[in-house]
Motif scaffolding. Structure first.
Motif, PDB file in Angstrom:
ATOM      1  N   SER A 158      23.455   6.360   1.184  1.00 24.31           N
ATOM      2  CA  SER A 158      24.007   5.124   1.738  1.00 24.31           C
ATOM      3  C   SER A 158      24.938   4.426   0.753  1.00 24.31           C
ATOM      4  O   SER A 158      25.448   3.341   1.046  1.00 24.31           O
ATOM      5  CB  SER A 158      22.876   4.176   2.161  1.00 24.31           C
ATOM      6  OG  SER A 158      22.170   3.677   1.025  1.00 24.31           O
ATOM      7  N   SER A 159      25.159   5.029  -0.412  1.00 27.05           N
ATOM      8  CA  SER A 159      26.048   4.443  -1.424  1.00 27.05           C
ATOM      9  C   SER A 159      27.403   5.142  -1.414  1.00 27.05           C
ATOM     10  O   SER A 159      27.603   6.137  -0.703  1.00 27.05           O
ATOM     11  CB  SER A 159      25.422   4.571  -2.815  1.00 27.05           C
ATOM     12  OG  SER A 159      25.599   5.882  -3.324  1.00 27.05           O
ATOM     13  N   ASP A 160      28.323   4.630  -2.238  1.00 25.92           N
ATOM     14  CA  ASP A 160      29.644   5.242  -2.387  1.00 25.92           C
ATOM     15  C   ASP A 160      29.729   6.115  -3.640  1.00 25.92           C
ATOM     16  O   ASP A 160      30.816   6.598  -3.978  1.00 25.92           O
ATOM     17  CB  ASP A 160      30.725   4.157  -2.462  1.00 25.92           C
ATOM     18  CG  ASP A 160      30.881   3.408  -1.148  1.00 25.92           C
ATOM     19  OD1 ASP A 160      30.720   4.039  -0.092  1.00 25.92           O
ATOM     20  OD2 ASP A 160      31.158   2.190  -1.188  1.00 25.92           O
ATOM     21  N   LEU A 161      28.617   6.295  -4.327  1.00 23.35           N
ATOM     22  CA  LEU A 161      28.639   7.090  -5.556  1.00 23.35           C
ATOM     23  C   LEU A 161      28.945   8.554  -5.264  1.00 23.35           C
ATOM     24  O   LEU A 161      28.430   9.126  -4.304  1.00 23.35           O
ATOM     25  CB  LEU A 161      27.291   7.012  -6.276  1.00 23.35           C
ATOM     26  CG  LEU A 161      26.998   5.792  -7.143  1.00 23.35           C
ATOM     27  CD1 LEU A 161      25.684   6.009  -7.890  1.00 23.35           C
ATOM     28  CD2 LEU A 161      28.122   5.501  -8.121  1.00 23.35           C
ATOM     29  N   ARG A 162      29.767   9.146  -6.114  1.00 21.61           N
ATOM     30  CA  ARG A 162      30.000  10.594  -6.068  1.00 21.61           C
ATOM     31  C   ARG A 162      29.043  11.238  -7.061  1.00 21.61           C
ATOM     32  O   ARG A 162      29.070  10.907  -8.257  1.00 21.61           O
ATOM     33  CB  ARG A 162      31.448  10.930  -6.418  1.00 21.61           C
ATOM     34  CG  ARG A 162      32.474  10.326  -5.473  1.00 21.61           C
ATOM     35  CD  ARG A 162      33.886  10.840  -5.791  1.00 21.61           C
ATOM     36  NE  ARG A 162      34.237  10.622  -7.182  1.00 21.61           N
ATOM     37  CZ  ARG A 162      34.737   9.482  -7.658  1.00 21.61           C
ATOM     38  NH1 ARG A 162      34.915   8.446  -6.849  1.00 21.61           N
ATOM     39  NH2 ARG A 162      35.045   9.366  -8.928  1.00 21.61           N
ATOM     40  N   VAL A 163      28.207  12.127  -6.568  1.00 24.33           N
ATOM     41  CA  VAL A 163      27.226  12.787  -7.425  1.00 24.33           C
ATOM     42  C   VAL A 163      27.238  14.283  -7.140  1.00 24.33           C
ATOM     43  O   VAL A 163      27.631  14.723  -6.049  1.00 24.33           O
ATOM     44  CB  VAL A 163      25.796  12.235  -7.217  1.00 24.33           C
ATOM     45  CG1 VAL A 163      25.740  10.742  -7.517  1.00 24.33           C
ATOM     46  CG2 VAL A 163      25.308  12.496  -5.806  1.00 24.33           C
ATOM     47  N   SER A 164      26.806  15.059  -8.118  1.00 21.59           N
ATOM     48  CA  SER A 164      26.656  16.501  -7.921  1.00 21.59           C
ATOM     49  C   SER A 164      25.325  16.916  -8.529  1.00 21.59           C
ATOM     50  O   SER A 164      24.928  16.424  -9.591  1.00 21.59           O
ATOM     51  CB  SER A 164      27.804  17.270  -8.581  1.00 21.59           C
ATOM     52  OG  SER A 164      27.904  16.957  -9.958  1.00 21.59           O
ATOM     53  N   PRO A 165      24.581  17.797  -7.863  1.00 22.33           N
ATOM     54  CA  PRO A 165      23.277  18.222  -8.383  1.00 22.33           C
ATOM     55  C   PRO A 165      23.420  19.054  -9.647  1.00 22.33           C
ATOM     56  O   PRO A 165      24.379  19.816  -9.802  1.00 22.33           O
ATOM     57  CB  PRO A 165      22.689  19.038  -7.230  1.00 22.33           C
ATOM     58  CG  PRO A 165      23.874  19.499  -6.441  1.00 22.33           C
ATOM     59  CD  PRO A 165      24.914  18.438  -6.582  1.00 22.33           C
ATOM     60  N   GLN A 166      22.461  18.900 -10.544  1.00 23.32           N
ATOM     61  CA  GLN A 166      22.425  19.673 -11.783  1.00 23.32           C
ATOM     62  C   GLN A 166      21.324  20.725 -11.698  1.00 23.32           C
ATOM     63  O   GLN A 166      20.322  20.533 -11.010  1.00 23.32           O
ATOM     64  CB  GLN A 166      22.148  18.747 -12.970  1.00 23.32           C
ATOM     65  CG  GLN A 166      23.225  17.698 -13.191  1.00 23.32           C
ATOM     66  CD  GLN A 166      24.561  18.315 -13.540  1.00 23.32           C
ATOM     67  OE1 GLN A 166      24.745  18.841 -14.634  1.00 23.32           O
ATOM     68  NE2 GLN A 166      25.496  18.281 -12.608  1.00 23.32           N
ATOM     69  N   ALA A 167      21.521  21.812 -12.394  1.00 22.96           N
ATOM     70  CA  ALA A 167      20.505  22.869 -12.407  1.00 22.96           C
ATOM     71  C   ALA A 167      19.223  22.348 -13.045  1.00 22.96           C
ATOM     72  O   ALA A 167      19.264  21.633 -14.053  1.00 22.96           O
ATOM     73  CB  ALA A 167      21.026  24.078 -13.169  1.00 22.96           C
ATOM     74  N   ASP A 168      18.084  22.678 -12.445  1.00 20.46           N
ATOM     75  CA  ASP A 168      16.802  22.292 -13.022  1.00 20.46           C
ATOM     76  C   ASP A 168      16.576  23.024 -14.338  1.00 20.46           C
ATOM     77  O   ASP A 168      17.046  24.150 -14.532  1.00 20.46           O
ATOM     78  CB  ASP A 168      15.659  22.617 -12.055  1.00 20.46           C
ATOM     79  CG  ASP A 168      15.697  21.749 -10.800  1.00 20.46           C
ATOM     80  OD1 ASP A 168      16.380  20.709 -10.817  1.00 20.46           O
ATOM     81  OD2 ASP A 168      15.046  22.124  -9.797  1.00 20.46           O
ATOM     82  N   SER A 169      15.862  22.362 -15.244  1.00 20.42           N
ATOM     83  CA  SER A 169      15.553  22.975 -16.542  1.00 20.42           C
ATOM     84  C   SER A 169      14.074  22.792 -16.852  1.00 20.42           C
ATOM     85  O   SER A 169      13.702  22.083 -17.791  1.00 20.42           O
ATOM     86  CB  SER A 169      16.412  22.337 -17.643  1.00 20.42           C
ATOM     87  OG  SER A 169      16.230  20.922 -17.656  1.00 20.42           O
ATOM     88  N   PRO A 170      13.184  23.422 -16.067  1.00 16.02           N
ATOM     89  CA  PRO A 170      11.744  23.199 -16.218  1.00 16.02           C
ATOM     90  C   PRO A 170      11.187  23.659 -17.561  1.00 16.02           C
ATOM     91  O   PRO A 170      10.152  23.149 -18.000  1.00 16.02           O
ATOM     92  CB  PRO A 170      11.140  24.002 -15.056  1.00 16.02           C
ATOM     93  CG  PRO A 170      12.173  25.035 -14.729  1.00 16.02           C
ATOM     94  CD  PRO A 170      13.495  24.383 -14.988  1.00 16.02           C
ATOM     95  N   GLY A 171      11.839  24.607 -18.214  1.00 18.80           N
ATOM     96  CA  GLY A 171      11.307  25.118 -19.470  1.00 18.80           C
ATOM     97  C   GLY A 171      11.843  24.427 -20.703  1.00 18.80           C
ATOM     98  O   GLY A 171      11.465  24.767 -21.830  1.00 18.80           O
ATOM     99  N   ALA A 172      12.689  23.436 -20.547  1.00 18.08           N
ATOM    100  CA  ALA A 172      13.297  22.752 -21.685  1.00 18.08           C
ATOM    101  C   ALA A 172      12.297  21.803 -22.351  1.00 18.08           C
ATOM    102  O   ALA A 172      11.284  21.422 -21.766  1.00 18.08           O
ATOM    103  CB  ALA A 172      14.526  21.987 -21.235  1.00 18.08           C
ATOM    104  N   LYS A 173      12.616  21.405 -23.577  1.00 14.60           N
ATOM    105  CA  LYS A 173      11.772  20.455 -24.287  1.00 14.60           C
ATOM    106  C   LYS A 173      11.660  19.148 -23.509  1.00 14.60           C
ATOM    107  O   LYS A 173      10.592  18.521 -23.462  1.00 14.60           O
ATOM    108  CB  LYS A 173      12.340  20.189 -25.681  1.00 14.60           C
ATOM    109  CG  LYS A 173      11.535  19.206 -26.504  1.00 14.60           C
ATOM    110  CD  LYS A 173      12.170  18.961 -27.870  1.00 14.60           C
ATOM    111  CE  LYS A 173      11.390  17.908 -28.653  1.00 14.60           C
ATOM    112  NZ  LYS A 173      12.025  17.632 -29.975  1.00 14.60           N
ATOM    113  N   CYS A 174      12.774  18.732 -22.932  1.00 11.79           N
ATOM    114  CA  CYS A 174      12.798  17.560 -22.052  1.00 11.79           C
ATOM    115  C   CYS A 174      13.254  18.045 -20.683  1.00 11.79           C
ATOM    116  O   CYS A 174      14.457  18.041 -20.377  1.00 11.79           O
ATOM    117  CB  CYS A 174      13.747  16.490 -22.583  1.00 11.79           C
ATOM    118  SG  CYS A 174      13.249  15.789 -24.172  1.00 11.79           S
TER     119      CYS A 174
END
Length: 230
Positions: free
Chosen positions: A67-83
């Motif tokens: 419902s916003s005007d923000l342009r966003v793109s999904p990022q690849a998940d990183s489940p094994g990262a430190k964060c």
């Protein structure tokens, strides 16, 4: 008599809530606690609850963000990262440009969109009579502890739940800096204080130069579970 009245009112409220939740009672979305958050709708006393719900419901969060005007793109998940990051987004701007894109959790992106629409632009129009053209920031995601300490709790930046905002550019090209303008007693300082106070309606935590010296050059905003506005 008073006790029975109390229980009668309580049962009526509970019955009404169940009726709204079940869809038996039709109420406008802005007054329905279970309706998706509409970022462009005027905030009310239910807005904080709706923002809180997004933290544990990715689908509901995505619906609110749409419902916003923000342009966003999904990022690849990183489940094994430190964060690890799951469901993170790259925010590329919207009506207001950004000094650079930033990584955000969905709840942070929604809170930023709320801040831009309901606090940033109204304050700019009120104080300067013009819009904000760009937001300058110092970054969002950073896999580190609070204050970069060697040990201790992870920062909200480590989960892309925080953003550090350093300044703003008006439509006429003028710039307002948290570092340079917060200490002054003028129009720019008034504007920055309006933003700090208004941001507390969208974000869980807002830390300004009033908090400590570490925040002398930026507003730290995040969507963690604590609530602080300074």
């Amino acid at each position: 008599m008073g006790r029975w009245l109390f229980w009668g009112v309580l049962l009526a409220i509970a019955g009404g809530a169940v009726s709204v939740w079940r869809g038996w009672l039709d109420v406008p979305p802005q007054w329905n606690p279970w309706a998706p958050l509409d970022i462009k709708a005027a905030p009310n006393w239910l807005t904080g609850y709706k923002l809180m719900r997004l933290r544990s419901d990715p689908e509901l969060c995505a619906q609110a963000l749409s419902s916003s005007d923000l342009r966003v793109s999904p990022q690849a998940d990183s489940p094994g990262a430190k964060c690890p990051l799951i469901g993170a987004l790259r925010v590329q701007g919207g009506e207001v440009a950004l000094s650079s894109s930033f990584i955000a959790s969905c709840p942070l992106a929604v809170a930023y969109a709320m801040f831009e629409h309901h606090t940033l632009q109204p304050a700019a129009q009120s104080v300067y009579g013009q819009k904000i053209a760009r937001v300058d920031h110092l970054g969002s995601f950073a896999c580190r502890n609070v204050y970069n300490r060697e040990s201790g709790a992870l920062s909200r930046h480590a989960s892309a739940d925080a953003l550090d905002i350093a300044g703003f550019r008006l439509a006429d090209g003028r710039t307002i800096s948290v570092l340079k303008d917060w200490p002054k007693q003028n129009q720019d300082a008034e504007f920055l204080r309006q933003l700090r106070d208004g941001a507390c309606e969208s974000f869980s935590v807002v830390l300004s130069p009033d908090y400590n010296a570490a925040h002398r050059n930026h507003f730290h905003v995040d969507v963690g579970r604590w609530s602080v506005c300074r």
